[in-house]
Design a protein around this motif. Structure first.
Motif, short mmCIF file in Angstrom:
data_model
loop_
_atom_site.label_atom_id
_atom_site.label_comp_id
_atom_site.label_asym_id
_atom_site.label_seq_id
_atom_site.Cartn_x
_atom_site.Cartn_y
_atom_site.Cartn_z
N ARG A 328 0.84 -1.21 0.00
CA ARG A 328 0.00 0.00 0.00
C ARG A 328 0.87 1.26 0.00
NH1 ARG A 328 -2.91 -1.46 3.74
NH2 ARG A 328 -4.74 -2.08 2.53
N VAL A 329 1.89 1.28 0.84
CA VAL A 329 2.78 2.44 0.92
C VAL A 329 3.56 2.61 -0.37
CG1 VAL A 329 4.78 3.41 2.12
CG2 VAL A 329 2.94 2.37 3.44
N ALA A 330 3.99 1.50 -0.96
CA ALA A 330 4.76 1.58 -2.21
C ALA A 330 3.92 2.16 -3.34
CB ALA A 330 5.28 0.20 -2.59
N ASN A 351 -7.48 10.67 4.90
CA ASN A 351 -7.18 9.76 6.00
C ASN A 351 -8.41 8.92 6.35
OD1 ASN A 351 -5.99 8.48 8.15
ND2 ASN A 351 -6.20 10.21 9.55
N PRO A 352 -8.39 7.61 6.10
CA PRO A 352 -9.57 6.77 6.35
C PRO A 352 -9.67 6.31 7.79
CG PRO A 352 -7.86 5.44 5.40
CD PRO A 352 -7.28 6.83 5.51
N GLN A 353 -9.48 7.23 8.74
CA GLN A 353 -9.38 6.87 10.15
C GLN A 353 -10.63 6.16 10.65
OE1 GLN A 353 -6.27 7.85 11.18
NE2 GLN A 353 -6.57 6.34 12.77
N LYS A 354 -10.43 5.16 11.49
CA LYS A 354 -11.52 4.41 12.10
C LYS A 354 -11.36 4.42 13.62
CE LYS A 354 -11.95 1.31 8.11
NZ LYS A 354 -11.85 -0.09 7.63
N ARG A 355 -12.37 3.90 14.30
CA ARG A 355 -12.33 3.89 15.77
C ARG A 355 -11.50 2.74 16.33
NH1 ARG A 355 -18.41 5.62 17.83
NH2 ARG A 355 -18.00 7.85 17.91
N GLY A 356 -11.43 1.64 15.58
CA GLY A 356 -10.74 0.48 16.11
C GLY A 356 -9.60 0.03 15.24
N PRO A 358 -7.92 -3.41 13.04
CA PRO A 358 -6.93 -2.68 12.23
C PRO A 358 -7.56 -1.56 11.41
CG PRO A 358 -7.57 -4.70 11.13
CD PRO A 358 -8.30 -4.71 12.45
N CYS A 359 -6.70 -0.78 10.77
CA CYS A 359 -7.20 0.35 9.99
C CYS A 359 -6.29 0.52 8.78
CB CYS A 359 -7.22 1.61 10.85
SG CYS A 359 -7.98 3.04 10.04
N ALA A 360 -6.61 -0.18 7.71
CA ALA A 360 -5.76 -0.18 6.51
C ALA A 360 -5.61 1.22 5.95
CB ALA A 360 -6.36 -1.11 5.46
N GLY A 361 -4.39 1.63 5.77
CA GLY A 361 -4.12 2.93 5.16
C GLY A 361 -4.26 4.11 6.08
N CYS A 362 -4.58 3.90 7.35
CA CYS A 362 -4.73 5.02 8.28
C CYS A 362 -3.37 5.64 8.60
CB CYS A 362 -5.40 4.56 9.57
SG CYS A 362 -7.15 4.14 9.35
N LEU A 363 -3.41 6.87 9.07
CA LEU A 363 -2.17 7.58 9.38
C LEU A 363 -1.68 7.30 10.79
CD1 LEU A 363 -2.87 11.02 7.68
CD2 LEU A 363 -1.63 9.05 6.78
N TRP A 364 -2.59 6.98 11.69
CA TRP A 364 -2.19 6.61 13.05
C TRP A 364 -3.18 5.60 13.60
CZ3 TRP A 364 -3.55 11.75 11.83
CH2 TRP A 364 -4.85 12.12 12.19
N ARG A 365 -2.75 4.89 14.63
CA ARG A 365 -3.64 3.92 15.26
C ARG A 365 -4.79 4.65 15.94
NH1 ARG A 365 -1.24 -0.94 14.98
NH2 ARG A 365 1.04 -1.01 14.86
N SER A 366 -5.94 4.01 16.00
CA SER A 366 -7.13 4.64 16.53
C SER A 366 -6.88 5.25 17.90
CB SER A 366 -8.27 3.61 16.62
OG SER A 366 -9.37 4.15 17.33
N THR A 367 -7.42 6.44 18.10
CA THR A 367 -7.30 7.09 19.41
C THR A 367 -8.30 6.52 20.41
OG1 THR A 367 -8.76 8.85 18.63
CG2 THR A 367 -6.39 9.25 18.49
N ALA A 377 1.94 6.61 15.17
CA ALA A 377 2.05 6.83 13.74
C ALA A 377 2.17 5.50 13.00
CB ALA A 377 3.26 7.71 13.44
N LEU A 378 1.51 5.42 11.85
CA LEU A 378 1.56 4.24 11.00
C LEU A 378 2.40 4.56 9.75
CD1 LEU A 378 -2.15 3.09 11.37
CD2 LEU A 378 -0.11 1.93 12.27
N PRO A 379 2.77 3.55 8.98
CA PRO A 379 3.68 3.77 7.84
C PRO A 379 3.24 4.85 6.86
CG PRO A 379 3.53 1.43 8.31
CD PRO A 379 2.52 2.11 9.20
N MET A 380 1.92 5.01 6.66
CA MET A 380 1.47 6.01 5.69
C MET A 380 1.79 7.42 6.17
SD MET A 380 0.23 5.70 2.67
CE MET A 380 -0.68 4.16 2.65
N LEU A 381 1.69 7.67 7.47
CA LEU A 381 2.04 8.99 7.99
C LEU A 381 3.54 9.21 7.88
CD1 LEU A 381 1.29 11.65 9.32
CD2 LEU A 381 1.41 10.51 11.55
N GLU A 382 4.32 8.17 8.11
CA GLU A 382 5.77 8.30 7.97
C GLU A 382 6.15 8.67 6.55
OE1 GLU A 382 7.22 4.58 9.39
OE2 GLU A 382 6.58 4.92 11.47
N LEU A 383 5.48 8.04 5.56
CA LEU A 383 5.73 8.40 4.16
C LEU A 383 5.36 9.84 3.90
CD1 LEU A 383 6.26 7.78 1.13
CD2 LEU A 383 3.88 7.03 0.98
N LEU A 384 4.21 10.26 4.38
CA LEU A 384 3.71 11.61 4.13
C LEU A 384 4.66 12.65 4.73
CD1 LEU A 384 1.14 12.73 2.76
CD2 LEU A 384 0.11 12.86 5.04
#
Length: 450
Positions: A328-330, A351-356, A358-367, A377-384
């Protein structure tokens, strides 16, 4: 909006919980010196902002306190541009009845952007119900209702609301007018009602300039939808192995571009996949559509090019949300390279953020998580963050030499300081990049310093 999130993410448009933040927002404004409409002789805002994100239904303004703080720290590590809609996607109806306002949820989101050091951008969509045939005081949160455009007799009312928003947040200097021509499709003519949208756009543009002549305003935020190469219906000259952009979209752009009152930047969105969710000729080369679209626009408009949304993963794909995160990141990295090659200077990741989890493509783990990982932070945020750091809008790009038997499978982007390389294969490769032998793992996104 892109069908990926329409089909796979229910409830994305609903309102956020009511949050009282007036005191906190005022205090922060005073701290930043941003609560006055006087620009104080400051330089005009840049029409190019770099690479950031769009806040959606769930974000780092609510959740488990420790997780919220972790997410905010992750955002604060790089001052990213961040955009928020005025209604929906985490914001309540800002004007439930004429002259009666509810900005609590929008205040919370703008406060979040300020606290994380981001550059705030406001997307002026959507419209209160009373501007589109509903009763004052009512809010219908169904998708059809939300995506209805204001009726022409209320275009001035919507422009007035835009002015109220701009006056409330004088530190926000960038405004996108509407979202994807929502409600502006003419069923009888089977085309976009570009005359209606352009009328609304021009009224909002002029109104925002009256509030502050240095406000930066842009549109038309068209979805550059495309069909596969074998389709002839609505085919256009803007085409490639990835397909052909819907001619009706290009007609709408040309009309707006010819009749607009002005534009400080040009905004579009779109996906690398077709209207039928095809990734052609494959998921990595499909992103060349972003380059082609950008070049087409740059041939018609001199203002900086923004991508308000960009998608590389079809929502209807049976493998949606099953892509590995490295894949996904690539593909995302390849897509961002393609946008740059098309002349883009600004882009917002939806950012397709969800409450729980897993969360594919999210920028951070659910708050909402209480296991100690919430907000990380998740890999997509690191790329951004890295992409925005290495390739700001004024970057002077150069040719990067890639040689070797696998060179055609490695996408690169570079300047005099850094190189981004993406292995598009599901196996390791060895290539030579600017004279250096580099071993890359499958789908690896690699940064090299010059």
């Amino acid at each position: 909006m892109a069908r990926a999130r329409e089909s796979s993410r229910s409830g994305w448009w609903r309102r956020a919980p009511f949050i009282t933040v007036a005191v906190a927002t005022l205090a922060l404004c005073l701290t930043l010196g941003a609560c006055t409409g006087d620009s104080g002789g400051a330089a005009p805002p840049s029409p190019s902002l770099g690479w950031g994100l769009t806040h959606t239904q769930y974000s780092a303004d609510s959740g488990e306190p420790a997780a919220v703080e972790t997410a905010r720290q992750a955002l604060s590590s790089r001052s990213l541009p961040q955009t928020q809609h005025i209604m929906g996607w985490g914001a309540d109806n800002p004007e439930p009845s004429p002259g009666h306002y509810d900005f609590a949820a929008l205040d919370a989101r703008i406060d979040l952007v300020r606290r994380t050091g981001g550059t705030p951008v406001i997307t002026l969509c959507c419209a209160p119900d009373w501007m589109k045939g509903g009763r004052p005081g009512d809010t219908d949160w169904s998708r059809d209702a939300l995506e209805t455009a204001p009726s022409p007799e209320h275009f001035d009312d919507f422009a007035a609301l835009a002015a109220t928003v701009a006056e409330r947040y004088p530190d926000v200097r960038h405004f996108i007018v509407w979202n994807e021509f929502k409600g502006f499709f003419d069923e009888a003519k089977n085309r976009w009602n570009y005359e209606g949208y352009t009328d609304l756009y021009n009224r909002v543009f002029r109104t925002l300039k009256r509030v502050n002549k240095e406000n930066s305003v842009g549109g038309p935020y068209l979805n550059m939808d495309s069909f596969g190469p074998g389709r002839t219906t609505y085919a256009s000259p803007l085409r490639g192995p990835w397909g052909s952009v819907d001619r009706r979209v290009l007609d709408a752009f040309d009309y707006w571009n010819t009749h607009k009152a002005g534009a400080d930047f040009v905004v579009v969105d779109g996906s690398s996949y077709t209207h039928d969710d095809e990734l052609l000729p494959d998921r990595f080369r499909a992103v060349d559509k972003f380059t082609a679209v950008g070049q087409w626009i740059r041939g018609r408009a001199s203002a900086p090019l923004w991508w308000a949304e960009y998608y590389v993963e079809p929502g209807a794909d049976a493998d949606h949300d099953r892509w590995s995160e490295p894949l996904r990141v690539a593909v995302q990295a390849a897509g961002m390279i393609a946008m740059i090659e098309g002349g883009a200077t600004t882009g917002f990741y939806w950012n397709p953020q969800k409450r729980g989890a897993p969360c594919a493509g999210c920028l951070w783990r659910s708050t909402e998580l209480t296991d100690g990982t919430g907000g990380e932070a998740l890999p997509m945020l690191e790329l951004l963050r890295r992409f925005d750091t290495e390739f700001p809008p004024d970057t002077g790009y150069r040719t990067v030499d890639v040689t070797g038997s696998e060179a055609s499978h490695v996408r690169v982007l570079g300047d005099d300081e850094a190189i981004l390389a993406v292995n598009t294969l599901d196996r390791a490769v060895r290539v030579e990049i600017d004279g250096r032998i580099v071993d890359m793992g499958k789908y690896q996104v690699l940064w090299l310093r010059n």
